[in-house]
Design a protein around this motif. Structure first.
Motif, PDB file in Angstrom:
ATOM      1  N   ARG A 142       0.967  -1.160  -0.081  1.00 35.38           N
ATOM      2  CA  ARG A 142      -0.113   0.205   0.001  1.00 35.38           C
ATOM      3  C   ARG A 142       0.915   1.156   0.013  1.00 35.38           C
ATOM      4  O   ARG A 142       0.431   2.184   0.591  1.00 35.38           O
ATOM      5  CB  ARG A 142      -1.048   0.151   1.234  1.00 35.38           C
ATOM      6  N   ASN A 143       2.070   1.118  -0.614  1.00 32.53           N
ATOM      7  CA  ASN A 143       2.877   2.218  -0.570  1.00 32.53           C
ATOM      8  C   ASN A 143       2.757   2.986  -2.036  1.00 32.53           C
ATOM      9  O   ASN A 143       2.843   2.643  -3.141  1.00 32.53           O
ATOM     10  CB  ASN A 143       4.353   1.663  -0.476  1.00 32.53           C
ATOM     11  N   GLU A 144       2.452   4.448  -1.869  1.00 29.46           N
ATOM     12  CA  GLU A 144       2.084   5.158  -3.224  1.00 29.46           C
ATOM     13  C   GLU A 144       3.405   5.420  -3.999  1.00 29.46           C
ATOM     14  O   GLU A 144       3.256   5.792  -5.217  1.00 29.46           O
ATOM     15  CB  GLU A 144       1.375   6.531  -2.728  1.00 29.46           C
ATOM     16  N   SER A 187      -5.731   8.305  -7.074  1.00 31.34           N
ATOM     17  CA  SER A 187      -6.722   7.416  -6.128  1.00 31.34           C
ATOM     18  C   SER A 187      -6.277   7.155  -4.497  1.00 31.34           C
ATOM     19  O   SER A 187      -7.017   7.213  -3.830  1.00 31.34           O
ATOM     20  CB  SER A 187      -7.070   6.174  -6.799  1.00 31.34           C
ATOM     21  N   PHE A 188      -5.115   6.753  -4.557  1.00 32.58           N
ATOM     22  CA  PHE A 188      -4.356   6.412  -3.325  1.00 32.58           C
ATOM     23  C   PHE A 188      -4.309   7.735  -2.601  1.00 32.58           C
ATOM     24  O   PHE A 188      -4.532   7.587  -1.291  1.00 32.58           O
ATOM     25  CB  PHE A 188      -2.961   5.701  -3.667  1.00 32.58           C
ATOM     26  N   SER A 218       4.229   7.232   3.712  1.00 38.27           N
ATOM     27  CA  SER A 218       3.839   6.892   2.260  1.00 38.27           C
ATOM     28  C   SER A 218       2.893   5.855   1.957  1.00 38.27           C
ATOM     29  O   SER A 218       2.896   5.269   0.967  1.00 38.27           O
ATOM     30  CB  SER A 218       5.412   6.608   1.570  1.00 38.27           C
ATOM     31  N   THR A 219       2.307   5.328   2.918  1.00 34.32           N
ATOM     32  CA  THR A 219       1.306   4.237   2.834  1.00 34.32           C
ATOM     33  C   THR A 219      -0.132   4.661   3.216  1.00 34.32           C
ATOM     34  O   THR A 219      -0.045   5.882   3.939  1.00 34.32           O
ATOM     35  CB  THR A 219       1.541   2.926   3.514  1.00 34.32           C
ATOM     36  N   ARG A 220      -1.161   4.052   2.710  1.00 33.00           N
ATOM     37  CA  ARG A 220      -2.415   4.588   2.776  1.00 33.00           C
ATOM     38  C   ARG A 220      -3.303   3.340   3.575  1.00 33.00           C
ATOM     39  O   ARG A 220      -2.883   2.035   3.299  1.00 33.00           O
ATOM     40  CB  ARG A 220      -2.940   4.833   1.463  1.00 33.00           C
ATOM     41  N   VAL A 221      -4.204   3.920   4.285  1.00 34.74           N
ATOM     42  CA  VAL A 221      -5.262   2.842   4.861  1.00 34.74           C
ATOM     43  C   VAL A 221      -6.230   2.331   3.595  1.00 34.74           C
ATOM     44  O   VAL A 221      -6.969   3.263   3.113  1.00 34.74           O
ATOM     45  CB  VAL A 221      -5.904   3.250   5.960  1.00 34.74           C
ATOM     46  N   HIS A 252      -8.572   0.973  -7.835  1.00 35.20           N
ATOM     47  CA  HIS A 252     -10.140   0.844  -7.454  1.00 35.20           C
ATOM     48  C   HIS A 252     -10.221   0.014  -6.191  1.00 35.20           C
ATOM     49  O   HIS A 252     -11.487  -0.348  -5.716  1.00 35.20           O
ATOM     50  CB  HIS A 252     -10.988   0.417  -8.605  1.00 35.20           C
ATOM     51  N   ARG A 253      -9.029  -0.258  -5.510  1.00 34.26           N
ATOM     52  CA  ARG A 253      -9.001  -1.353  -4.522  1.00 34.26           C
ATOM     53  C   ARG A 253      -9.503  -2.534  -4.692  1.00 34.26           C
ATOM     54  O   ARG A 253     -10.454  -2.994  -3.866  1.00 34.26           O
ATOM     55  CB  ARG A 253      -9.670  -0.591  -3.291  1.00 34.26           C
ATOM     56  N   SER A 254      -9.350  -3.187  -5.954  1.00 33.17           N
ATOM     57  CA  SER A 254      -9.923  -4.485  -6.042  1.00 33.17           C
ATOM     58  C   SER A 254      -8.875  -5.623  -5.959  1.00 33.17           C
ATOM     59  O   SER A 254      -7.873  -5.580  -6.796  1.00 33.17           O
ATOM     60  CB  SER A 254     -10.594  -4.497  -7.708  1.00 33.17           C
TER      61      SER A 254
END
Length: 238
Positions: free
Chosen positions: A41-43, A99-100, A109-112, A179-181
Motif C-alpha cells: 500500500r505504498n504510493e 486514487s491512493f 508513504s502508505t495508505r489505509v 479501485h481497491r480490487s
C-alpha cells in the motif's frame, strides 16, 4: 563466452540493441519493485510504475522500423502505435496515484485501504484499458508492413492481438488496483505469464524471463497481502 551472454540476454544488434536491452531490463525490474510497494500500500509504487511504462515506450522508439519512414502514413501509424499505449499506461499509473492520495494515511508513504467487493462492472475499466492499448499497438504492425506489397488482410491478426491484449492487462490491472480490487492482482499474473511466453518464444534471454516470472510472483504476494485487508462495507451496500 558469447554463448553464455546470448543465453542470459538474448541476441543484441549493436550499441542500440544493448541500450534497448538494458532499458527493457530496468523497466521490468522497476515494475517488480512498483508492484511490491503497491502490495504494501505504498504510493511510491505508482511513480515507479509510471517510470517503467515510460522506459517501455523508449524501447519501442529504439525499435523504430526504417521501412515505416518510407511514407508519412507509416511514420504516423508508428508514432500513434507507440504514443497511445504509452499515454494510457502512464495515465493508469497517474490515476492510481491520485486514487491512493484520496485515502487516509497510515504512514508517510502508505495508505489505509479497504477492499471493494468484486463486481462484474469493475472489469470494464481494466478490460477497456487493455483493449485500447492492444488495438493501438497493432498500428506499429501496420506501419511495418505498410512498406511491403503483401496484403495486410493475410496477416495473423488474431495471433498478434491476443498476446498484445494479455500483455496490456498490466496497465489494466493498475486501474483495478486503483479501485481497491484485490482480483486485479490476477490480471498482473496473466500479463506476466503472457510476457514470459513471448520472451521465451522470441529467445530474449533468461534474465528477462526471470524478471517476468518475478513479476508474477510479486503479484501473487500482492494477492496474499491484500487478502488480509478489511472490506469496504459501505461499497458493499451500494
Amino acid at each position: 563466452m558469447y554463448g553464455i551472454a546470448e543465453l542470459l540476454f538474448g541476441r543484441t544488434a549493436g550499441p542500440l540493441g544493448v541500450a534497448a536491452l538494458v532499458t527493457t531490463l530496468l523497466g521490468v525490474a522497476l515494475m517488480c519493485a512498483a508492484l511490491l510497494l503497491l502490495a504494501r500500500r505504498n504510493e511510491v509504487g505508482w511513480w515507479l510504475a509510471g517510470v517503467s511504462f515510460l522506459l517501455g515506450g523508449i524501447v519501442q522508439m529504439m525499435d523504430f522500423p526504417g521501412v515505416a519512414a518510407g511514407s508519412p502514413a507509416g511514420l504516423l501509424m508508428f508514432a500513434a502505435g507507440v504514443a497511445i499505449p504509452l499515454l494510457v499506461s502512464v495515465g493508469a499509473a497517474a490515476y492510481g496515484l491520485l486514487s491512493f492520495q484520496k485515502l487516509r494515511r497510515d504512514t508517510p508513504s502508505t495508505r489505509v485501504l479497504q477492499l471493494r467487493p468484486f463486481s462484474g462492472v469493475d472489469l470494464l475499466g481494466p478490460v477497456a484499458v487493455a483493449l485500447v492499448c492492444a488495438l493501438a499497438s497493432m498500428m506499429v504492425v501496420f506501419s511495418f508492413f505498410s512498406g511491403f506489397s503483401a496484403p495486410l488482410a493475410r496477416l495473423p491478426w488474431a495471433a498478434l492481438l491476443v498476446p498484445a491484449f494479455l500483455s496490456a492487462l498490466l496497465p489494466g490491472a493498475l486501474v483495478g488496483l486503483a479501485h481497491r480490487s484485490r482480483w486485479a492482482w490476477l490480471l498482473v499474473v496473466a500479463a506476466s505469464a503472457s510476457s514470459v511466453y513471448s520472451a521465451t518464444m522470441s529467445a530474449r534471454g533468461s534474465v528477462l524471463i526471470f524478471l517476468f516470472v518475478a513479476q508474477a510472483a510479486v503479484a501473487v504476494i500482492g494477492w496474499q497481502r491484500w487478502g488480509t485487508l478489511p472490506a469496504d462495507d459501505s461499497a458493499a451496500r451500494r
